[in-house]
Design an enzyme around this catalytic site. Structure first.
Site, PDB file in Angstrom:
ATOM      1  N   ASP A  86      -4.352   5.315   2.961  1.00 32.35           N
ATOM      2  CA  ASP A  86      -3.252   5.735   3.755  1.00 32.35           C
ATOM      3  C   ASP A  86      -3.313   6.343   4.132  1.00 32.35           C
ATOM      4  OD1 ASP A  86      -1.251   4.755   4.802  1.00 32.35           O
ATOM      5  OD2 ASP A  86      -0.393   4.913   2.616  1.00 32.35           O
ATOM      6  N   GLU A 108       4.772   1.094  -0.439  1.00 32.17           N
ATOM      7  CA  GLU A 108       3.026   2.349  -0.853  1.00 32.17           C
ATOM      8  C   GLU A 108       2.967   2.844  -2.193  1.00 32.17           C
ATOM      9  OE1 GLU A 108       2.582   3.496   4.545  1.00 32.17           O
ATOM     10  OE2 GLU A 108       4.024   4.448   3.438  1.00 32.17           O
TER      11      GLU A 108
END
Length: 225
Positions: A86, A108
């Site tokens: 990410d 996330e």
């Protein structure tokens, strides 16, 4: 001189090269959200058919993965992932990060928690000496918005509601400017403990394990000490 888009592509390509030896029929890759993660997703498509699948941190990323023909799995059906890849809105030398500019911070953080390693991909502009120049996103249950805003102001921040935005979880985001973040893990714990906060965008108590930062002279790698 490379453009920011070219630098992001460089970071995404470096992550793809790093994970390629891990690719196998039983492997699941965790994937984040944002413009740099989008480039990683596009490159991940070349491994279609060679992976068990992926886990996405947002509906946006899930749709992009599926569009490339990559299987998108429910995290509840996954027991282990070698990596989560990410971007970041800010990262420091200790690999503490601020994330959540795209509003996917909670998912996330959840997906990253299941992975063995977090690989952060970004361009060199995201590397800072001290976190806090980028307003800290905080996901909040709607009924607690004002109570949490008052508490964040008491911590020295200037919270502002992200207008017209609802997270994939049905909550709101407060973007908090003006915070002096000297102890990121402690602030992360303090904000997360406020009643009504789902999570904040500080990834410090469990930060990145590896950062791949694209520069005009190539990709710079930082590893957690």
């Amino acid at each position: 001189m490379l453009t920011q888009q070219e630098l992001k592509q460089q970071a995404a390509d470096a992550a793809l090269a790093l994970i390629e030896p891990l690719i196998g029929p039983d492997v699941v890759i965790g994937v984040g959200t944002g413009s740099t993660a989008d480039l990683f997703i596009d490159g991940l498509a070349r491994f279609k058919g060679r992976l068990r699948g992926t886990v996405a941190s947002s509906e946006r990323s899930a749709a992009r993965l599926a569009g490339h023909g990559l299987a998108v799995l429910d995290l509840n059906d996954v027991t282990a992932m070698p990596v989560y890849v990410d971007g970041a809105d800010e990262i420091d030398a200790r690999l503490h990060m601020i994330k959540g500019g795209g509003g996917a911070l909670t998912r996330e953080k959840i997906v990253a928690s299941v992975a063995e390693r977090f690989i952060c991909i970004a361009d060199e502009s995201k590397l800072v000496e001290r976190l806090g120049g980028f307003p800290l996103p905080v996901e909040v249950i709607p009924m607690a918005r004002q109570a949490v805003a008052r508490a964040l102001a008491a911590l020295g921040g200037q919270p502002r509601l992200r207008d017209g935005f609802t997270t994939d979880n049905g909550n709101v985001i407060l973007d908090v400017a003006g915070l002096r973040i000297d102890d990121a893990p402690a602030l992360e714990a303090a904000v997360n403990n406020l009643p009504g906060v789902v999570t904040c965008g500080l990834f410090a108590r469990a930060g990145a394990d590896v950062a791949l930062l694209a520069t005009q002279d190539g990709v710079r790698r930082l590893d957690r000490a």
